[in-house]
Enzyme design. Structure first.
Site, PDB file in Angstrom:
ATOM      1  N   TYR A 129       0.958  -1.265   0.098  1.00 32.49           N
ATOM      2  CA  TYR A 129       0.007  -0.081   0.149  1.00 32.49           C
ATOM      3  C   TYR A 129       0.905   1.251  -0.011  1.00 32.49           C
ATOM      4  CZ  TYR A 129      -2.569   3.585   2.461  1.00 32.49           C
ATOM      5  OH  TYR A 129      -3.431   4.896   2.745  1.00 32.49           O
TER       6      TYR A 129
HETATM    7  N1  LIG Z   1      -7.166   5.091   6.764  1.00 34.07           N
HETATM    8  C1  LIG Z   1      -5.908   5.652   7.068  1.00 34.07           C
HETATM    9  O1  LIG Z   1      -5.844   5.870   8.374  1.00 34.07           O
HETATM   10  C2  LIG Z   1      -5.534   6.539   6.021  1.00 34.07           C
HETATM   11  C3  LIG Z   1      -4.482   7.370   6.343  1.00 34.07           C
HETATM   12  C4  LIG Z   1      -3.815   8.290   5.313  1.00 34.07           C
HETATM   13  C5  LIG Z   1      -4.412   8.254   3.976  1.00 34.07           C
HETATM   14  N2  LIG Z   1      -5.414   7.527   3.762  1.00 34.07           N
HETATM   15  C6  LIG Z   1      -5.870   7.427   2.434  1.00 34.07           C
HETATM   16  O2  LIG Z   1      -6.775   8.294   2.342  1.00 34.07           O
HETATM   17  C7  LIG Z   1      -7.813   8.091   1.353  1.00 34.07           C
HETATM   18  C8  LIG Z   1      -9.072   8.286   1.828  1.00 34.07           C
HETATM   19  O3  LIG Z   1      -9.488   7.733   2.921  1.00 34.07           O
HETATM   20  P1  LIG Z   1     -10.934   7.325   3.276  1.00 34.07           P
HETATM   21  O4  LIG Z   1     -11.178   7.096   4.686  1.00 34.07           O
HETATM   22  O5  LIG Z   1     -11.707   8.287   2.965  1.00 34.07           O
HETATM   23  O6  LIG Z   1     -11.380   6.005   2.664  1.00 34.07           O
HETATM   24  P2  LIG Z   1     -12.699   5.227   2.112  1.00 34.07           P
HETATM   25  O7  LIG Z   1     -13.609   5.568   3.233  1.00 34.07           O
HETATM   26  O8  LIG Z   1     -12.064   3.802   2.197  1.00 34.07           O
HETATM   27  O9  LIG Z   1     -13.140   5.781   0.862  1.00 34.07           O
HETATM   28  C9  LIG Z   1     -12.657   5.192  -0.352  1.00 34.07           C
HETATM   29  C10 LIG Z   1     -13.393   5.640  -1.564  1.00 34.07           C
HETATM   30  O10 LIG Z   1     -12.644   5.174  -2.573  1.00 34.07           O
HETATM   31  C11 LIG Z   1     -13.850   4.566  -3.557  1.00 34.07           C
HETATM   32  N3  LIG Z   1     -13.273   3.363  -4.310  1.00 34.07           N
HETATM   33  C12 LIG Z   1     -12.818   2.385  -3.581  1.00 34.07           C
HETATM   34  N4  LIG Z   1     -12.574   1.530  -4.915  1.00 34.07           N
HETATM   35  C13 LIG Z   1     -13.203   2.113  -5.887  1.00 34.07           C
HETATM   36  C14 LIG Z   1     -13.322   2.042  -7.435  1.00 34.07           C
HETATM   37  N5  LIG Z   1     -12.890   0.839  -7.981  1.00 34.07           N
HETATM   38  N6  LIG Z   1     -13.956   2.739  -8.192  1.00 34.07           N
HETATM   39  C15 LIG Z   1     -14.088   3.956  -7.771  1.00 34.07           C
HETATM   40  N7  LIG Z   1     -14.256   4.466  -6.544  1.00 34.07           N
HETATM   41  C16 LIG Z   1     -13.646   3.446  -5.614  1.00 34.07           C
HETATM   42  C17 LIG Z   1     -14.854   4.016  -2.447  1.00 34.07           C
HETATM   43  O11 LIG Z   1     -15.935   3.712  -2.846  1.00 34.07           O
HETATM   44  P3  LIG Z   1     -17.003   2.763  -2.116  1.00 34.07           P
HETATM   45  O12 LIG Z   1     -17.837   3.867  -1.242  1.00 34.07           O
HETATM   46  O13 LIG Z   1     -18.139   2.438  -3.165  1.00 34.07           O
HETATM   47  O14 LIG Z   1     -16.103   1.819  -1.478  1.00 34.07           O
HETATM   48  C18 LIG Z   1     -14.802   5.334  -1.508  1.00 34.07           C
HETATM   49  O15 LIG Z   1     -15.453   6.233  -2.091  1.00 34.07           O
HETATM   50  C19 LIG Z   1      -7.387   6.863   0.753  1.00 34.07           C
HETATM   51  O16 LIG Z   1      -6.831   7.016  -0.262  1.00 34.07           O
HETATM   52  C20 LIG Z   1      -6.517   6.342   1.809  1.00 34.07           C
HETATM   53  O17 LIG Z   1      -5.683   5.234   1.283  1.00 34.07           O
HETATM   54  C21 LIG Z   1      -6.030   6.479   4.640  1.00 34.07           C
END
Ligand SMILES: NC(=O)c1ccc[n+]([C@@H]2O[C@H](COP(=O)([O-])OP(=O)(O)OC[C@H]3O[C@@H](n4cnc5c(N)ncnc54)[C@H](OP(=O)(O)O)[C@@H]3O)[C@@H](O)[C@H]2O)c1
Length: 216
Positions: A129
């Site tokens: 990742y």
């Molecule tokens: N988790 C952490 O602690 C952390 C820390 C730093 C950065 N981040 C990054 O921050 C970003 C946003 O985080 P978040 O919590 O908002 O993530 P999230 O809630 O998992 O949302 C991910 C989004 O991506 C969409 N998605 C996934 N697969 C897709 C596809 N094939 N086609 C179109 N859309 C798709 C999801 O759609 P669905 O609703 O349909 O699933 C959702 O809208 C991500 O890039 C993550 O890696 C995360």
């Protein structure tokens, strides 16, 4: 202004979309399931159905057509290495190509804090990742777009006090998704802030003030 929000239904995206429409922005929200259209439209956005993995650059460019900016906040969310490669790695690369194809100048990428996951037992999935996140950062930062890469710390669903730390190098920490959305909404209002990589955690400074300090 008009923005394509990739990841409109996610933790950050679903908070950001109504913030933008409340400010009078037109928002095109990309979603992959038909049932998600209603929530996007209810928040004032225009729902566009498409799966980032299957979409060609031309299809993504069509969704971005007429937009001033693209915000990429999608992620595979630990759903496997292949999906991580396709969404976290290839997704932003596709977004750069789509932006260039239809003349969208600005791209905002939600990336990851480089210190994420340090100190624990290394896990292959998480290492992959982080590698893909970095690959996307490199592609965005080497593009000729007006890009901003935002690297939030560990994301929390807590309400968030709206007080943050924002800067080019910060100690690792957590941050409320709500604050990440507020920062993105604020950055979008300030096109002069571009070609910057920023780290973001919860902190002491109000969002607007923290973003103003970057502008200075
Ligand atoms: N988790 C952490 O602690 C952390 C820390 C730093 C950065 N981040 C990054 O921050 C970003 C946003 O985080 P978040 O919590 O908002 O993530 P999230 O809630 O998992 O949302 C991910 C989004 O991506 C969409 N998605 C996934 N697969 C897709 C596809 N094939 N086609 C179109 N859309 C798709 C999801 O759609 P669905 O609703 O349909 O699933 C959702 O809208 C991500 O890039 C993550 O890696 C995360």
């Amino acid at each position: 202004m008009k923005t394509l929000l990739i990841g409109a239904t996610g933790g950050i995206g679903s908070r950001l979309l109504p913030m933008l429409t409340a400010k009078g922005h037109d928002v095109v929200g990309l979603h992959r399931r038909k049932s998600q259209a209603e929530a996007i439209e209810k928040a004032g956005g225009q729902a566009v159905l498409g799966d980032l993995i299957e979409m060609s650059v031309a299809e993504l460019a069509e969704a971005a057509s007429g937009c001033d900016a693209i915000i990429f906040s999608a992620g595979a969310a630990g759903s496997g290495a292949e999906r991580t490669t396709a969404i976290d790695g290839e997704g932003p690369i596709k977004a750069v190509a789509a932006a260039r194809a239809v003349g969208v100048a600005r791209l905002y990428l939600v990336s990851a804090f480089p210190e994420a996951g340090r100190g624990g037992e290394p896990k292959a999935g998480f290492e992959h990742y982080m590698t893909e996140k970095k690959r996307a950062d490199v592609a965005v930062a080497s593009s000729d777009l007006d890009w901003v890469i935002l690297r939030p710390g560990k994301l929390l669903d807590t309400a968030g006090e709206g007080r943050i730390a924002l800067g080019s190098a910060l100690p690792y920490g957590a941050v409320a998704r709500d604050s990440v959305a507020r920062v993105l909404a604020s950055l979008l209002q300030r096109p002069a802030i571009c070609r910057e990589i920023m780290e973001l955690t919860d902190g002491e400074v109000a969002v607007e003030e923290a973003v103003s300090r970057i502008a200075r």
